[in-house]
Motif scaffolding. Sequence first.
Motif, PDB file in Angstrom:
ATOM      1  N   TYR A 252       0.831  -1.237  -0.074  1.00 39.69           N
ATOM      2  CA  TYR A 252       0.017  -0.250  -0.033  1.00 39.69           C
ATOM      3  C   TYR A 252       0.863   1.302  -0.055  1.00 39.69           C
ATOM      4  O   TYR A 252       1.986   1.493   0.773  1.00 39.69           O
ATOM      5  CB  TYR A 252      -0.790   0.112   1.361  1.00 39.69           C
ATOM      6  CG  TYR A 252      -1.616   1.282   1.320  1.00 39.69           C
ATOM      7  CD1 TYR A 252      -2.832   1.604   0.500  1.00 39.69           C
ATOM      8  CD2 TYR A 252      -1.373   2.516   2.546  1.00 39.69           C
ATOM      9  CE1 TYR A 252      -3.452   2.905   0.672  1.00 39.69           C
ATOM     10  CE2 TYR A 252      -1.973   3.540   2.611  1.00 39.69           C
ATOM     11  CZ  TYR A 252      -3.075   3.763   1.577  1.00 39.69           C
ATOM     12  OH  TYR A 252      -3.574   4.988   1.884  1.00 39.69           O
ATOM     13  N   ASP A 253       0.806   1.949  -1.032  1.00 42.32           N
ATOM     14  CA  ASP A 253       1.147   3.621  -1.128  1.00 42.32           C
ATOM     15  C   ASP A 253       0.403   4.677  -0.717  1.00 42.32           C
ATOM     16  O   ASP A 253      -0.756   4.711  -1.800  1.00 42.32           O
ATOM     17  CB  ASP A 253       2.053   3.489  -2.420  1.00 42.32           C
ATOM     18  CG  ASP A 253       3.306   2.625  -2.603  1.00 42.32           C
ATOM     19  OD1 ASP A 253       3.779   2.568  -1.326  1.00 42.32           O
ATOM     20  OD2 ASP A 253       3.313   2.163  -3.477  1.00 42.32           O
ATOM     21  N   ARG A 254       0.433   5.413   0.123  1.00 44.94           N
ATOM     22  CA  ARG A 254      -0.523   6.481   0.308  1.00 44.94           C
ATOM     23  C   ARG A 254      -0.383   7.298  -0.627  1.00 44.94           C
ATOM     24  O   ARG A 254       0.595   7.938  -1.094  1.00 44.94           O
ATOM     25  CB  ARG A 254      -0.092   7.056   1.678  1.00 44.94           C
ATOM     26  CG  ARG A 254      -1.080   8.074   2.153  1.00 44.94           C
ATOM     27  CD  ARG A 254      -0.904   8.806   3.514  1.00 44.94           C
ATOM     28  NE  ARG A 254      -1.700   9.851   3.764  1.00 44.94           N
ATOM     29  CZ  ARG A 254      -1.867  10.304   4.908  1.00 44.94           C
ATOM     30  NH1 ARG A 254      -1.056   9.818   6.145  1.00 44.94           N
ATOM     31  NH2 ARG A 254      -2.538  11.324   5.231  1.00 44.94           N
ATOM     32  N   GLN A 260      -4.908  16.068  -1.825  1.00 42.53           N
ATOM     33  CA  GLN A 260      -6.160  16.160  -0.977  1.00 42.53           C
ATOM     34  C   GLN A 260      -6.495  17.439  -0.607  1.00 42.53           C
ATOM     35  O   GLN A 260      -5.680  18.314  -0.603  1.00 42.53           O
ATOM     36  CB  GLN A 260      -5.940  15.197   0.265  1.00 42.53           C
ATOM     37  CG  GLN A 260      -5.528  13.924   0.236  1.00 42.53           C
ATOM     38  CD  GLN A 260      -5.231  13.366   1.478  1.00 42.53           C
ATOM     39  OE1 GLN A 260      -5.304  13.795   2.658  1.00 42.53           O
ATOM     40  NE2 GLN A 260      -4.742  11.918   1.503  1.00 42.53           N
ATOM     41  N   ARG A 261      -7.723  17.683  -0.467  1.00 44.43           N
ATOM     42  CA  ARG A 261      -8.161  19.291   0.206  1.00 44.43           C
ATOM     43  C   ARG A 261      -8.141  19.319   1.525  1.00 44.43           C
ATOM     44  O   ARG A 261      -8.553  18.371   2.319  1.00 44.43           O
ATOM     45  CB  ARG A 261      -9.676  19.372  -0.558  1.00 44.43           C
ATOM     46  CG  ARG A 261      -9.869  19.391  -1.891  1.00 44.43           C
ATOM     47  CD  ARG A 261     -11.197  19.579  -2.544  1.00 44.43           C
ATOM     48  NE  ARG A 261     -11.652  19.950  -3.752  1.00 44.43           N
ATOM     49  CZ  ARG A 261     -11.734  18.835  -4.511  1.00 44.43           C
ATOM     50  NH1 ARG A 261     -11.798  17.661  -4.072  1.00 44.43           N
ATOM     51  NH2 ARG A 261     -12.010  18.738  -5.728  1.00 44.43           N
TER      52      ARG A 261
END
Length: 275
Positions: A252-254, A260-261
């Motif tokens: 998993y890579d964020r 993102q707001r």
Amino acid sequence: MSGKQKKSGKRLSRRDYELELERLQVELVRMQQWITVSGARVVVIFEGRDAAGKGGAIKRIAQYLNPRTARVVALPTPSERERGQWYFQRYIERLPTAGEIVLMDRSWYNRAGVERVMDYCTAEEHERFLHQTPIFERMLVEDGIMLVKYWFSVSDTEQEKRFRSRLEDPMRRWKLSDTDLLSITRWEAYSRAKDEMFAHTDIDESPWWTIESDDKRSSRLNTISHLLSMIPYEHVEHEPVEIPARPQAEGYDRPPRELQRHVPDHAEEVRARHA
């Protein structure tokens, strides 16, 4: 417990108040845990003159309770449909089920107070209320509901002081209604209505308990302490809990934060303003 509270004339210090409040709030959480496990049903009624301190006491009681099983009920003016119901009907809908505690910020006793004084009900409706209420409350208690009723007593000078404080506070200005202001000119009428209400509804099964509330700190501690003494709760042991170790992320890579707001950092502006 009975008798009038003795006053020392010295106000409780904020430090002593906050320490004791914290201790009592811990006990309230324990009390709620017992209510939940035992399936008890508890109703606590808070009545009194406008600005007598009911809301502040309720806030401190509910502050750390689990809102899933502790509810504050503060009903608005009845709708047209509700006015056509049996008077107690809309309150019955808010009564607790097993494992719940309900804190009523005013209650069915509106009929004996503001409705009586302001002529929002007829003399016949008021008389019927005084007759039916002891019957209604005995039914609740007989069915196993723990019913505790508090009357917050405030002096005329302290009430006016609090009204003036609300007038100057933009966060509490909404608390000052036309009905509140009229209560100043109808002080004696409210006193007579309260005396008549007590004469009919201060029964052994559900007595009235008076809270002297000119001193808010003392009244809050007195209310919570007394409430705890009225509920036969026991300490509930918790099941042992272990917080598991967090596993390592795999595959998993964020996503980049820039995608993102985010809300503007107002706190940083405040820090810079006061640096």
